[in-house]
Design a protein around this motif. Sequence first.
Motif, PDB file in Angstrom:
ATOM      1  N   VAL A  73      -6.014   4.428   5.166  1.00 38.13           N
ATOM      2  CA  VAL A  73      -4.809   4.092   6.138  1.00 38.13           C
ATOM      3  C   VAL A  73      -5.417   3.731   7.692  1.00 38.13           C
ATOM      4  O   VAL A  73      -6.451   4.254   7.705  1.00 38.13           O
ATOM      5  CB  VAL A  73      -4.034   4.762   6.408  1.00 38.13           C
ATOM      6  CG1 VAL A  73      -3.166   4.430   6.879  1.00 38.13           C
ATOM      7  CG2 VAL A  73      -3.005   5.078   4.751  1.00 38.13           C
ATOM      8  N   THR A  77      -8.605  11.417   7.692  1.00 38.32           N
ATOM      9  CA  THR A  77      -8.110   9.595   7.144  1.00 38.32           C
ATOM     10  C   THR A  77      -7.406   9.661   5.957  1.00 38.32           C
ATOM     11  O   THR A  77      -7.990  10.321   4.848  1.00 38.32           O
ATOM     12  CB  THR A  77      -9.387   9.158   7.108  1.00 38.32           C
ATOM     13  OG1 THR A  77      -9.789   9.240   8.628  1.00 38.32           O
ATOM     14  CG2 THR A  77      -9.051   7.086   7.107  1.00 38.32           C
ATOM     15  N   GLN A  78      -6.334   9.280   6.341  1.00 40.28           N
ATOM     16  CA  GLN A  78      -5.146   8.722   5.104  1.00 40.28           C
ATOM     17  C   GLN A  78      -5.549   7.898   3.929  1.00 40.28           C
ATOM     18  O   GLN A  78      -6.363   7.176   4.255  1.00 40.28           O
ATOM     19  CB  GLN A  78      -3.930   8.988   5.083  1.00 40.28           C
ATOM     20  CG  GLN A  78      -2.879   9.347   3.887  1.00 40.28           C
ATOM     21  CD  GLN A  78      -1.422   9.341   4.336  1.00 40.28           C
ATOM     22  OE1 GLN A  78      -1.240   8.634   5.423  1.00 40.28           O
ATOM     23  NE2 GLN A  78      -0.507  10.252   3.277  1.00 40.28           N
ATOM     24  N   ALA A  80       0.504  -1.078  -0.063  1.00 42.46           N
ATOM     25  CA  ALA A  80      -0.125   0.556  -0.112  1.00 42.46           C
ATOM     26  C   ALA A  80       1.176   1.379  -0.023  1.00 42.46           C
ATOM     27  O   ALA A  80       2.226   1.127   0.731  1.00 42.46           O
ATOM     28  CB  ALA A  80      -0.565   0.098   1.142  1.00 42.46           C
ATOM     29  N   LYS A  82       0.566   5.802   0.413  1.00 43.11           N
ATOM     30  CA  LYS A  82      -0.224   6.256   1.136  1.00 43.11           C
ATOM     31  C   LYS A  82       0.067   7.300   0.544  1.00 43.11           C
ATOM     32  O   LYS A  82       0.718   7.537  -0.160  1.00 43.11           O
ATOM     33  CB  LYS A  82       0.607   7.413   2.801  1.00 43.11           C
ATOM     34  CG  LYS A  82      -0.051   5.742   3.978  1.00 43.11           C
ATOM     35  CD  LYS A  82       1.177   6.004   4.801  1.00 43.11           C
ATOM     36  CE  LYS A  82       0.408   5.061   6.217  1.00 43.11           C
ATOM     37  NZ  LYS A  82       1.381   5.524   7.610  1.00 43.11           N
ATOM     38  N   LYS A  83      -1.466   7.568  -0.009  1.00 44.56           N
ATOM     39  CA  LYS A  83      -1.853   9.223  -1.342  1.00 44.56           C
ATOM     40  C   LYS A  83      -2.548  10.270   0.233  1.00 44.56           C
ATOM     41  O   LYS A  83      -1.807  11.252   0.949  1.00 44.56           O
ATOM     42  CB  LYS A  83      -2.671   8.538  -2.154  1.00 44.56           C
ATOM     43  CG  LYS A  83      -2.262   6.953  -2.979  1.00 44.56           C
ATOM     44  CD  LYS A  83      -1.679   8.186  -3.712  1.00 44.56           C
ATOM     45  CE  LYS A  83      -0.657   6.875  -4.522  1.00 44.56           C
ATOM     46  NZ  LYS A  83       0.251   7.328  -5.252  1.00 44.56           N
ATOM     47  N   SER A  91      -3.002   0.257  -3.507  1.00 38.73           N
ATOM     48  CA  SER A  91      -1.846  -0.909  -3.757  1.00 38.73           C
ATOM     49  C   SER A  91      -2.342  -1.603  -5.014  1.00 38.73           C
ATOM     50  O   SER A  91      -3.799  -1.462  -5.298  1.00 38.73           O
ATOM     51  CB  SER A  91      -2.333  -1.762  -2.992  1.00 38.73           C
ATOM     52  OG  SER A  91      -3.223  -2.820  -2.386  1.00 38.73           O
ATOM     53  N   GLN A 126      -4.700   5.465   0.871  1.00 39.64           N
ATOM     54  CA  GLN A 126      -3.908   4.761   0.210  1.00 39.64           C
ATOM     55  C   GLN A 126      -4.101   3.676  -0.945  1.00 39.64           C
ATOM     56  O   GLN A 126      -5.472   2.909  -0.956  1.00 39.64           O
ATOM     57  CB  GLN A 126      -3.240   3.561   1.715  1.00 39.64           C
ATOM     58  CG  GLN A 126      -4.288   2.649   1.847  1.00 39.64           C
ATOM     59  CD  GLN A 126      -4.090   1.478   2.494  1.00 39.64           C
ATOM     60  OE1 GLN A 126      -3.346   1.386   3.108  1.00 39.64           O
ATOM     61  NE2 GLN A 126      -4.533  -0.164   2.917  1.00 39.64           N
ATOM     62  N   TRP A 172      -5.644  12.536   1.879  1.00 37.11           N
ATOM     63  CA  TRP A 172      -6.261  12.930   3.368  1.00 37.11           C
ATOM     64  C   TRP A 172      -8.053  13.173   2.617  1.00 37.11           C
ATOM     65  O   TRP A 172      -8.397  14.184   2.006  1.00 37.11           O
ATOM     66  CB  TRP A 172      -5.286  13.695   3.850  1.00 37.11           C
ATOM     67  CG  TRP A 172      -4.582  13.122   4.160  1.00 37.11           C
ATOM     68  CD1 TRP A 172      -3.142  13.637   4.225  1.00 37.11           C
ATOM     69  CD2 TRP A 172      -4.215  12.927   6.091  1.00 37.11           C
ATOM     70  NE1 TRP A 172      -2.166  12.691   4.603  1.00 37.11           N
ATOM     71  CE2 TRP A 172      -2.756  13.033   5.647  1.00 37.11           C
ATOM     72  CE3 TRP A 172      -4.724  11.860   7.038  1.00 37.11           C
ATOM     73  CZ2 TRP A 172      -2.276  11.842   7.344  1.00 37.11           C
ATOM     74  CZ3 TRP A 172      -4.166  11.879   7.841  1.00 37.11           C
ATOM     75  CH2 TRP A 172      -2.906  11.321   8.290  1.00 37.11           C
ATOM     76  N   GLY A 217      -7.926  -1.613   4.079  1.00 38.38           N
ATOM     77  CA  GLY A 217      -7.090  -1.345   2.393  1.00 38.38           C
ATOM     78  C   GLY A 217      -8.045  -1.664   1.114  1.00 38.38           C
ATOM     79  O   GLY A 217      -7.549  -0.853   0.133  1.00 38.38           O
TER      80      GLY A 217
END
Length: 135
Positions: free
Chosen positions: A70, A106-107, A34, A36-37, A111, A109, A39, A74
């Motif tokens: 996150v 909240t962030q 993953a 992180k991108k 993948s 994510q 927020w 996920g």
Amino acid sequence: MAGVQGSTARRNIEQQVGYLRFKVAFGDAATAVAVKKQWLPQGAIILRSAIQKATAWNSATSAALSVGLVGGTGTEIASGLDVKTATGLVAGTLAAGALAPLAADTQVQASVAFVGAPTAGVAYVVIEYICDNDL
């Protein structure tokens, strides 16, 4: 925490729909790792998501994109979307963890689980949300 100086979450103070838009590319991380991108702000309600598959992943047999929160599973925003085959716009499917107002900033994510290392592949994720401007 929302409203705290230095918060990176985007908060609209008017009755507006907000969007996060970010790129996911083949070289961002190893398979299923993953990244992180951006927020989402406290109190946000996610309305929907979409993925624009700009360049198909050229991995050996499969490539599946998942987008989530996150600290969550996920996969709350999109789970296992095929990014190996045809390009185009596809809708994400919101899962239980994304159906309630967010308790805190909240962030997000993303993948991609793939078999056979790709050398090409680009997708753009768009998440539509509204803020709780009554906080």
